[in-house]
Design a protein around this motif. Structure first.
Motif, short mmCIF file in Angstrom:
data_model
loop_
_atom_site.label_atom_id
_atom_site.label_comp_id
_atom_site.label_asym_id
_atom_site.label_seq_id
_atom_site.Cartn_x
_atom_site.Cartn_y
_atom_site.Cartn_z
N THR A 114 4.71 -14.30 -11.13
CA THR A 114 6.23 -13.74 -10.74
C THR A 114 6.18 -12.19 -10.44
OG1 THR A 114 7.05 -13.84 -12.74
CG2 THR A 114 7.64 -15.66 -11.45
N PRO A 115 6.71 -11.79 -9.74
CA PRO A 115 6.79 -10.09 -9.54
C PRO A 115 7.43 -9.51 -10.65
CG PRO A 115 7.36 -11.17 -7.66
CD PRO A 115 7.41 -12.29 -8.59
N GLY A 116 7.13 -8.30 -11.01
CA GLY A 116 7.48 -7.43 -12.14
C GLY A 116 9.07 -7.28 -11.83
N THR A 117 9.68 -7.24 -12.85
CA THR A 117 11.37 -7.09 -12.98
C THR A 117 11.72 -5.63 -13.04
OG1 THR A 117 11.54 -7.05 -15.23
CG2 THR A 117 11.47 -9.09 -14.07
N ALA A 118 10.83 -4.69 -12.73
CA ALA A 118 11.12 -3.02 -12.47
C ALA A 118 11.97 -3.15 -11.15
CB ALA A 118 9.93 -2.30 -12.88
N ALA B 238 0.86 -1.24 0.22
CA ALA B 238 0.02 -0.03 -0.02
C ALA B 238 0.86 1.29 0.09
CB ALA B 238 -1.01 -0.12 1.01
N ARG B 239 1.88 1.36 0.65
CA ARG B 239 2.91 2.38 0.72
C ARG B 239 3.31 2.74 -0.71
NH1 ARG B 239 4.51 0.20 5.99
NH2 ARG B 239 6.57 -0.50 4.91
N GLU B 240 3.89 1.38 -1.09
CA GLU B 240 4.51 1.74 -2.65
C GLU B 240 3.58 2.13 -3.35
OE1 GLU B 240 7.75 0.94 -3.29
OE2 GLU B 240 8.33 0.50 -1.39
N LEU B 241 2.08 1.69 -3.61
CA LEU B 241 1.12 2.10 -4.47
C LEU B 241 0.97 3.66 -4.19
CD1 LEU B 241 -1.19 -1.01 -4.77
CD2 LEU B 241 0.14 0.13 -6.45
N HIS B 242 1.04 4.04 -2.92
CA HIS B 242 0.49 5.34 -2.57
C HIS B 242 1.48 6.30 -2.98
CE1 HIS B 242 0.74 8.91 0.10
NE2 HIS B 242 -0.88 8.85 -0.05
N ASP B 243 2.91 5.93 -2.71
CA ASP B 243 4.02 6.99 -2.82
C ASP B 243 4.26 7.00 -4.63
OD1 ASP B 243 4.24 7.20 -0.34
OD2 ASP B 243 6.05 5.83 -0.16
N SER B 244 4.33 5.74 -5.20
CA SER B 244 4.73 5.92 -6.53
C SER B 244 3.49 6.34 -7.29
CB SER B 244 5.05 4.50 -7.11
OG SER B 244 3.98 3.41 -6.93
N LEU C 198 0.80 -9.26 -5.82
CA LEU C 198 -0.49 -9.48 -5.56
C LEU C 198 -1.06 -10.80 -6.36
CD1 LEU C 198 -1.77 -5.95 -5.09
CD2 LEU C 198 -1.03 -7.39 -3.33
N ARG C 199 -0.73 -11.04 -7.48
CA ARG C 199 -1.56 -11.80 -8.39
C ARG C 199 -0.93 -13.37 -7.94
NH1 ARG C 199 0.56 -8.52 -12.67
NH2 ARG C 199 -0.97 -6.94 -13.33
N GLU D 137 6.61 0.31 -12.20
CA GLU D 137 6.61 0.27 -10.76
C GLU D 137 5.32 -0.52 -10.44
OE1 GLU D 137 7.39 3.70 -8.41
OE2 GLU D 137 9.09 4.22 -9.82
N LEU D 138 4.23 -0.04 -11.12
CA LEU D 138 2.89 -0.55 -10.80
C LEU D 138 3.07 -1.78 -11.02
CD1 LEU D 138 -0.08 0.07 -9.77
CD2 LEU D 138 -0.75 0.34 -12.25
N ASP D 139 3.46 -2.25 -12.14
CA ASP D 139 3.52 -3.80 -12.69
C ASP D 139 4.40 -4.61 -11.57
OD1 ASP D 139 3.11 -6.03 -14.59
OD2 ASP D 139 5.36 -6.00 -14.60
N ALA D 140 5.38 -4.15 -11.17
CA ALA D 140 6.07 -4.73 -10.06
C ALA D 140 5.36 -5.06 -8.86
CB ALA D 140 7.70 -4.05 -9.93
#
Length: 414
Positions: free
Chosen positions: A281-285, A219-225, A276-277, A268-271
């Motif tokens: 696998t997590p995004g590579t950004a 949540a912090r990552e989504l809010h900040d980015s 969450l999916r 960043e959003l894709d990462a």
């Protein structure tokens, strides 16, 4: 009176009665095995013709039931039945099989108690209602007094006939009271015998805490980015629209900044969403850091027309990766708040002192626009990041300016 009737005949009482009948049905195979043992031991061929021998077969079968309850599926099945029929909360009962000796012992005790009380209530449910009905209607049917059912001769007296309906009703109420009391007893003992152990509760609490920590971090990552990107893009587009006809060069710079901001934010959003999916696998950004993108962050912020003066008295490349990453998010959120709520100019200072990285973002209060609706999570997110790194943060008005000051320890931040 209403509470008493609800306790005896309410929906919960009826479901618990069904649970007891289920226990009685489960007890029948063990009673049959017990009769095979009791019959030869007593020399009686028809064990079920004698009530004492029936009770003896029942008593012999219960220990056998306790042994068979050690099968792994017993605990989950009994927990599900208690949860559905006894009205016990889902969190109070364990869902998996018994793993330790103590858990298996408690499961055996519960299974024996369920089958024991269930067998007694089932036997009473089969025997009591027909006899009670006969007593209730006995004064109305003279043919029943000829003892075709083997009724005692004492029922021929007038006073006995007058009291027989009352006795029949009392028997039915006694049956309902016994069933309700046994059901309540099972519901009370279910959490103790089928519930999770303190170790299970601690493990579940730790798992929930870990999951909550991950959710808060995402949540912090989504809010900040994303929040910063939307604020920056909004300001840049607004500034470009105002000077569209008078300063084409500024418009080109603003559009380029919008393109760069959205491209980086999508990565960043894709990462973040990759975490969450399920099964993805997590995004590579890579996570942005001060060393990698401080200049880009300042350039994109200024592209919206915001005046930002930056003083950097630290080498971003020499910072520990974790500090550099979290410091980037803190600077990003500080500038994002300035874009949304603050006046100009915005001052940014990054320096090192006494083994700490110090970040200060400030702006004059007298030029602050009216606060925009929404938001309110940025400073909380900064405080969470700082606390996790063992640092300190302060935010508020001071000497005619709004100031955010953060200190992050450099040692041990790996």
């Amino acid at each position: 009176m209403t509470e008493a009737l609800r306790f005896l005949f309410g929906g919960r009482a009826r479901r618990r009665w069904i649970h007891l009948i289920l226990g009685g049905a489960l007890a029948m195979p063990y009673v049959l095995v017990g009769s095979v043992i009791v019959g030869p031991f007593t020399g009686v061929n028809d064990v079920f013709a004698s009530l004492p021998l029936q009770l003896g077969s029942f008593a012999v079968g219960l220990p056998i039931a306790a042994v068979t309850s050690l099968f792994p599926l017993t605990r989950p099945l009994e927990s599900g039945a208690a949860r559905a029929l006894c009205g016990v909360g889902a969190d109070a009962l364990a869902r998996g099989p018994a793993r330790t000796r103590a858990e298996r012992g408690r499961t055996a005790a519960w299974f024996t108690l369920h089958l024991g009380l269930g067998g007694i209530i089932s036997g009473m449910s089969l025997a009591v209602p027909p006899f009670a009905v006969v007593l209730i209607v006995l004064p109305l049917f003279a043919s029943l007094r000829d003892r075709p059912l083997g009724l005692p001769e004492s029922l021929d007296h007038p006073w006995a006939l007058a009291l027989s309906p009352i006795a029949g009703l009392a028997m039915l109420l006694t049956l309902a009271a016994c069933a309700a009391a046994c059901g309540a007893l099972l519901a009370r003992w279910a959490p103790a015998l089928l519930g999770p152990t303190p170790e299970d509760r601690l493990a579940a609490a730790e798992a929930r805490a870990a999951d909550l920590a991950v959710r808060n971090r995402l949540a912090r990552e989504l809010h900040d980015s994303v929040g910063h990107a939307l604020s920056a893009v909004t300001l840049q587009a607004s500034a470009a629209r105002r000077v569209l006809d008078t300063d084409p060069e500024f418009v080109r710079e603003a559009l380029a900044a919008i393109e760069d901001t959205t491209r980086r934010t999508v990565g960043e959003l894709d990462a973040v969403l990759g975490v969450l999916r399920d099964g993805d696998t997590p995004g590579t950004a890579p996570a942005p850091t001060l060393a990698a993108d401080l200049d880009g962050l300042l350039r994109r912020t200024r592209a919206g027309g915001q005046r930002v003066t930056a003083t950097v008295d630290a080498d971003p490349a020499a910072l520990p990766p974790l500090v550099s990453r979290e410091a980037y998010r803190i600077v990003q959120e500080g500038l994002s708040n300035a874009l949304k709520h603050a006046g100009e100019p915005v001052g940014l200072r990054i320096s090192t002192a006494d083994g700490h990285l110090e970040i200060t973002v400030e702006n004059p209060l007298d030029t602050c626009p009216a606060p925009r609706p929404g938001g309110g999570h940025g400073l909380r997110g900064i405080a969470d990041r700082v606390r996790l790194l063992g640092g300190t943060s302060q935010a508020g008005a001071s000497d005619g300016a709004w100031r955010l000051h953060v200190r992050l320890p450099l040692k041990g931040s790996t």
